[in-house]
Design a protein around this motif. Structure first.
Motif, PDB file in Angstrom:
ATOM      1  N   TYR A 132      18.888   3.002   4.995  1.00 39.33           N
ATOM      2  CA  TYR A 132      17.936   3.364   3.547  1.00 39.33           C
ATOM      3  C   TYR A 132      16.561   1.967   3.704  1.00 39.33           C
ATOM      4  O   TYR A 132      15.512   2.770   3.455  1.00 39.33           O
ATOM      5  N   GLN A 133      17.019   0.891   4.167  1.00 41.85           N
ATOM      6  CA  GLN A 133      16.064  -0.394   3.948  1.00 41.85           C
ATOM      7  C   GLN A 133      15.092  -0.136   5.274  1.00 41.85           C
ATOM      8  O   GLN A 133      13.609   0.422   4.831  1.00 41.85           O
ATOM      9  N   LEU A 134      15.390   0.456   6.665  1.00 39.02           N
ATOM     10  CA  LEU A 134      14.093   0.815   7.294  1.00 39.02           C
ATOM     11  C   LEU A 134      13.944   1.811   6.892  1.00 39.02           C
ATOM     12  O   LEU A 134      12.024   1.893   6.859  1.00 39.02           O
ATOM     13  N   ASP A 135      14.053   3.368   6.427  1.00 39.29           N
ATOM     14  CA  ASP A 135      13.286   4.295   5.951  1.00 39.29           C
ATOM     15  C   ASP A 135      12.030   3.515   5.138  1.00 39.29           C
ATOM     16  O   ASP A 135      10.602   4.248   4.998  1.00 39.29           O
ATOM     17  N   ALA A 136      12.347   2.808   4.516  1.00 41.89           N
ATOM     18  CA  ALA A 136      11.670   2.104   3.317  1.00 41.89           C
ATOM     19  C   ALA A 136       9.883   1.581   3.607  1.00 41.89           C
ATOM     20  O   ALA A 136       9.518   1.490   3.611  1.00 41.89           O
ATOM     21  N   PHE A 137      10.954   0.866   5.142  1.00 42.51           N
ATOM     22  CA  PHE A 137       9.971  -0.702   5.287  1.00 42.51           C
ATOM     23  C   PHE A 137       8.928   0.450   6.141  1.00 42.51           C
ATOM     24  O   PHE A 137       7.837   0.252   6.114  1.00 42.51           O
ATOM     25  N   CYS A 138       9.252   1.515   6.563  1.00 46.06           N
ATOM     26  CA  CYS A 138       8.104   1.947   7.821  1.00 46.06           C
ATOM     27  C   CYS A 138       7.850   3.413   6.481  1.00 46.06           C
ATOM     28  O   CYS A 138       6.131   3.094   6.844  1.00 46.06           O
ATOM     29  N   GLY A 139       8.225   3.312   5.786  1.00 45.92           N
ATOM     30  CA  GLY A 139       7.201   4.260   4.256  1.00 45.92           C
ATOM     31  C   GLY A 139       6.081   3.799   4.152  1.00 45.92           C
ATOM     32  O   GLY A 139       5.363   4.155   4.154  1.00 45.92           O
ATOM     33  N   ALA A 140       6.196   1.827   3.728  1.00 43.92           N
ATOM     34  CA  ALA A 140       5.497   1.367   3.378  1.00 43.92           C
ATOM     35  C   ALA A 140       4.373   0.826   4.232  1.00 43.92           C
ATOM     36  O   ALA A 140       3.359   1.367   3.844  1.00 43.92           O
TER      37      ALA A 140
END
Length: 328
Positions: free
Chosen positions: A287-295
């Motif tokens: 989930y954290q990597l999803d958020a980082f990539c989305g940002a």
């Protein structure tokens, strides 16, 4: 925001945490690719790259930051090096996913936050638990008013680390129980408490002068409710990963808020009875990597920006002072 469809990430250091925190999640994320690793020992970096299927090896951190085919860096270096190398990455035009704690102290956090703001790049503190649905569900329950007006919140993260040569006991590298386990407990208390607490008192157990192996702190929030945290790398509290919030109409208890993918339990008790909830078993790191990539790719908001890190480090500094120790 990037004009590419994939975030190409370089790892600073052949860190033990990177396989779980980044490398494995990236294999299942079409928007992320771990393309390079750097270490002070090139042979060590080469062995690490071969083991984890990383294509490029750099013999220094500077060399990795100069690589034009890297969009972002993951910074899992010792705490005392977080600020230095996050600033260097920003200077090189790279986005940064930085391991917690964000920096050694609040002054460093402010310096990094200012640099991040000027750069326009994404800088995100890796409090992975915060991106798991469990943390958001707890926040939503409290915001709904189901347990009424808050009275007390608390969190604990205790685990045994008897290897006293570990860098987490090294004062010069930003070590101490409050910096390692304690930053998680404090971050959760801040989430539960819904504000920024003042430190009423703090008490440390020392491994050696100015290095805490355990820490307890009592807090108070501006709204009037109280808080408490317990953190330990070596104490009689061998294993404890809990959080709770008590209101005038009920309470919420959380078991294993840090690594909910292993096992977790969310319990809500009110006058209507008891309810147990369990959420996703997908790794919090994913989930954290999803958020980082989305940002990075789309400019999506993050939950752990540098502004949040300043607030965490400000309280950590004060806890050390109230315990009679010096901030890192």
């Amino acid at each position: 925001m990037s004009n590419t469809t994939t975030v190409r990430i370089g790892v600073l250091g052949a860190a033990r945490i990177a396989p779980n925190a980044l490398i494995a999640p990236a294999r299942d994320n079409a928007e992320a690719e771990v393309v390079a690793v750097a270490a002070r020992d090139r042979d060590r970096a080469s062995a690490y790259a071969q083991k984890h299927g990383i294509g490029r090896v750099h013999g220094s951190y500077e060399e990795l930051l100069a690589d034009p085919d890297i969009d972002a860096v993951y910074n899992p270096l010792p705490n005392a090096l977080h600020a230095r190398w996050t600033l260097a990455a920003l200077d090189a035009g790279k986005h940064v996913l930085c391991e917690k704690p964000f920096t050694s102290n609040a002054a460093e956090a402010k310096t990094v936050a200012e640099a991040a703001e000027k750069s326009g790049l994404v800088v995100m503190e890796a409090f992975h638990y915060r991106y798991h649905p469990l943390a958001q569900r707890v926040a939503d329950i409290l915001a709904s008013g189901e347990i009424g007006t808050l009275r007390h919140v608390q969190a604990a993260l205790c685990f045994p680390l008897p290897k006293f040569s570990d860098i987490r006991y090294n004062r010069d590298l930003g070590g101490g129980a409050m910096m390692d386990a304690g930053c998680y407990a404090l971050h959760m208390v801040r989430l539960l408490g819904g504000g920024e607490p003042d430190v009423v008192s703090a008490h440390a157990k020392l491994h050696k002068p100015d290095v805490d192996r355990a820490m307890k702190a009592d807090l108070v929030f501006p709204q009037g409710h109280t808080g408490a945290l317990t953190a330990s790398l070596w104490s009689r509290d061998l294993l404890k990963i809990t959080a709770s919030a008590v209101g005038d109409k009920g309470r919420v208890n959380v078991f294993n808020f840090v690594m909910p993918q292993g096992y977790h339990r969310l319990t809500v008790r009110t006058a209507d009875g008891k309810r147990v909830e369990q959420l996703s078993k997908r790794p919090s790191y994913s989930y954290q990597l999803d958020a980082f990539c989305g940002a990075v790719l789309r400019g999506e908001p993050i939950l752990t920006p540098p502004s949040d890190s300043i607030r965490t480090m400000t309280v950590i500094d004060e806890i050390y002072r109230k315990a009679g120790l010096t901030p890192r």
